[in-house]
Scaffold this motif. Structure first.
Motif, short mmCIF file in Angstrom:
data_model
loop_
_atom_site.label_atom_id
_atom_site.label_comp_id
_atom_site.label_asym_id
_atom_site.label_seq_id
_atom_site.Cartn_x
_atom_site.Cartn_y
_atom_site.Cartn_z
N ALA A 32 -28.87 11.71 -10.27
CA ALA A 32 -27.95 10.58 -10.60
C ALA A 32 -26.78 10.56 -10.27
O ALA A 32 -26.18 9.59 -9.83
CB ALA A 32 -28.08 10.75 -12.17
N HIS A 33 -26.25 11.76 -10.00
CA HIS A 33 -24.55 11.88 -9.34
C HIS A 33 -24.65 10.94 -7.90
O HIS A 33 -23.52 10.63 -7.60
CB HIS A 33 -24.15 13.06 -9.45
N GLY A 34 -25.59 10.90 -7.23
CA GLY A 34 -25.76 10.34 -5.88
C GLY A 34 -26.13 9.09 -5.76
O GLY A 34 -26.47 8.53 -4.51
N ILE A 35 -26.43 8.44 -6.92
CA ILE A 35 -27.30 7.18 -6.80
C ILE A 35 -26.32 6.30 -7.70
O ILE A 35 -26.53 6.18 -8.84
CB ILE A 35 -28.66 7.18 -7.54
N PRO A 36 -25.77 5.30 -7.03
CA PRO A 36 -24.73 4.18 -7.57
C PRO A 36 -25.95 3.33 -8.45
O PRO A 36 -27.17 2.85 -8.01
CB PRO A 36 -24.38 3.50 -6.91
N THR A 37 -25.50 3.01 -9.67
CA THR A 37 -26.40 2.22 -10.39
C THR A 37 -26.82 0.65 -9.92
O THR A 37 -25.93 0.01 -9.23
CB THR A 37 -25.76 1.83 -12.01
N HIS A 38 -27.93 0.15 -9.59
CA HIS A 38 -28.30 -0.72 -8.70
C HIS A 38 -29.89 -1.30 -9.18
O HIS A 38 -30.45 -0.93 -10.09
CB HIS A 38 -28.25 -0.52 -7.28
N VAL A 39 -30.18 -2.54 -8.50
CA VAL A 39 -31.32 -3.17 -8.65
C VAL A 39 -31.74 -3.15 -7.36
O VAL A 39 -30.98 -3.74 -6.12
CB VAL A 39 -31.24 -4.50 -9.20
N THR A 40 -32.95 -2.41 -6.91
CA THR A 40 -33.41 -2.31 -5.72
C THR A 40 -34.06 -3.73 -5.06
O THR A 40 -34.63 -4.36 -5.58
CB THR A 40 -34.41 -1.05 -5.39
N LEU A 41 -33.39 -3.92 -3.72
CA LEU A 41 -34.13 -4.98 -2.93
C LEU A 41 -34.79 -4.52 -1.80
O LEU A 41 -36.05 -4.90 -1.45
CB LEU A 41 -33.40 -6.07 -2.26
N GLY A 159 -26.90 9.96 2.73
CA GLY A 159 -26.33 11.28 3.51
C GLY A 159 -27.54 12.42 3.58
O GLY A 159 -28.23 12.40 2.56
N ASP A 160 -27.05 13.48 4.20
CA ASP A 160 -27.87 14.83 4.21
C ASP A 160 -27.61 15.28 2.98
O ASP A 160 -28.36 16.30 2.64
CB ASP A 160 -27.21 15.50 5.42
N ASP A 161 -26.55 14.81 2.21
CA ASP A 161 -26.32 15.82 0.92
C ASP A 161 -27.11 14.81 -0.29
O ASP A 161 -26.94 15.12 -1.22
CB ASP A 161 -24.63 15.60 0.55
N ALA A 162 -27.99 13.93 0.09
CA ALA A 162 -28.79 12.97 -0.79
C ALA A 162 -27.92 12.11 -1.47
O ALA A 162 -28.62 11.39 -2.46
CB ALA A 162 -29.62 13.88 -1.86
N ALA A 179 -20.16 -10.74 7.38
CA ALA A 179 -20.75 -9.42 6.70
C ALA A 179 -19.27 -8.34 6.61
O ALA A 179 -18.84 -8.20 7.63
CB ALA A 179 -21.80 -8.92 7.06
N VAL A 180 -19.26 -7.92 5.41
CA VAL A 180 -18.00 -7.02 5.21
C VAL A 180 -18.32 -5.48 5.62
O VAL A 180 -18.88 -4.78 4.63
CB VAL A 180 -17.26 -7.30 3.89
N PRO A 181 -17.88 -5.01 6.61
CA PRO A 181 -18.10 -3.62 6.71
C PRO A 181 -17.11 -2.60 5.83
O PRO A 181 -16.06 -3.09 5.37
CB PRO A 181 -17.65 -3.29 8.05
N THR A 182 -17.62 -1.68 5.29
CA THR A 182 -16.91 -0.74 4.57
C THR A 182 -16.71 0.71 5.01
O THR A 182 -17.32 1.12 5.96
CB THR A 182 -17.31 -0.68 2.94
N GLN A 183 -15.91 1.38 4.55
CA GLN A 183 -15.75 2.87 4.65
C GLN A 183 -16.18 3.59 3.37
O GLN A 183 -15.21 4.17 2.92
CB GLN A 183 -14.15 3.37 5.28
N SER A 184 -17.21 3.46 3.19
CA SER A 184 -17.63 4.12 1.86
C SER A 184 -16.83 3.81 0.75
O SER A 184 -16.50 4.61 -0.18
CB SER A 184 -17.69 5.70 1.86
N SER A 185 -16.36 2.70 0.53
CA SER A 185 -15.48 2.14 -0.47
C SER A 185 -16.17 1.43 -1.62
O SER A 185 -16.02 -0.03 -1.80
CB SER A 185 -14.36 1.25 -0.01
N ALA A 186 -17.52 1.91 -1.87
CA ALA A 186 -18.38 1.26 -2.73
C ALA A 186 -17.67 0.71 -4.05
O ALA A 186 -16.70 1.32 -4.36
CB ALA A 186 -19.48 2.19 -3.16
N ALA A 187 -18.13 -0.56 -4.49
CA ALA A 187 -17.93 -0.91 -5.85
C ALA A 187 -17.82 0.46 -6.93
O ALA A 187 -17.03 0.43 -7.69
CB ALA A 187 -18.54 -1.91 -6.39
#
Length: 194
Positions: A32-41, A159-162, A179-187
Motif C-alpha cells: 500500500a505504501h508504494g501505490i498512490p490511491t487511484h482508478v486504473t486505466l 521503480g525497482d523498489d516497487a 502534457a505536463v512532465p513532472t519530477q515525481s511531484s505526484a499529487a
C-alpha cells in the motif's frame, strides 16, 4: 535500454487519496505504501523503455479528446472469489473511465493489451491479504463517499523498489504538446519505503 513497467490512472484527490492509502496499509496490505490511491486505466504493463516517447505521444492524444467528468465513489465491493480484491465502488464516472481505458489500450496503439478480466473501474483498498482483513476493509469502508471532477489522467512508472511514481500528467482537452512532465511531484507523493 531495457524495459520499464508503466501504469495509467486517475488519482483520487486529497484528502481521500491519503485516507484510503493509510486505511489500505492499516488492513495489512504490504504494498500500500508504494501505490498512490487511484482508478486504473492501464494496469501494470511492461514495455521497452525506448517506446516511452511514442507512448507519451499516444497518451497526450487520448487526453486531448477527453473532457472533464464527475467521479463519485461510494461504498465497497469485492472481486472475491475470482480475485482477492476489496475495493471502493465507482458509482459515477464509470462510462468515462471505460471510454478512456479502451482508447489507451487500443489495438493500434503502443500499449495495446488484453485484460485478464472485463474492465471494472474501482479503487482497490485491499489486495491479496488475509480473508479476515479483507472482510474488515469491506465492512469498515462501506460508508465511504467521495466526489470530484476528473480533469485528466497520469502516467506512472514502477521503480525497482516497487513504488509507483508519477511521470507525467495529461490534462483533458489540452493541445497534444502540452502534457505536463513532472519530477515525481505526484499529487499524492508515495509514502517513504519501509
Amino acid at each position: 535500454m531495457g524495459t520499464v513497467t508503466l501504469g495509467v490512472s486517475i488519482a483520487v484527490p486529497e484528502p481521500s487519496g491519503s485516507f484510503l492509502q493509510k486505511r489500505r496499509e492499516g488492513f495489512g496490505d504490504p504494498h500500500a505504501h508504494g501505490i498512490p490511491t487511484h482508478v486504473t486505466l492501464l494496469p501494470p504493463t511492461e514495455v521497452d523503455a525506448s517506446a516511452l516517447p511514442v507512448i507519451e505521444q499516444h497518451l497526450a492524444e487520448v487526453a486531448a479528446l477527453g473532457r472533464p467528468f464527475r467521479m463519485r465513489l461510494s461504498g465497497t465491493g469485492t472481486f472475491r472469489p475470482l480475485s482477492p480484491v476489496v475495493y471502493v465502488n465507482v458509482v459515477e464516472g464509470s462510462s468515462s473511465c471505460a471510454w478512456l481505458q479502451k482508447r489507451i489500450r487500443d489495438g493500434s496503439g503502443p500499449v495495446a493489451r488484453e485484460l485478464q478480466f472485463p474492465y471494472h473501474p474501482h479503487v482497490t483498498i485491499a489486495h491479496g491479504i488475509a480473508e479476515e482483513a479483507m472482510d474488515r476493509a469491506y465492512a469498515e469502508l462501506a460508508d465511504f463517499e467521495a466526489a470530484w471532477t476528473v480533469t485528466g489522467f497520469a502516467l506512472y512508472e514502477q521503480g525497482d523498489d516497487a513504488v509507483w511514481r508519477l511521470e507525467r500528467e495529461y490534462p483533458f482537452g489540452a493541445p497534444v504538446e502540452s502534457a505536463v512532465p513532472t519530477q515525481s511531484s505526484a499529487a499524492f507523493p508515495p509514502a517513504p519505503s519501509r
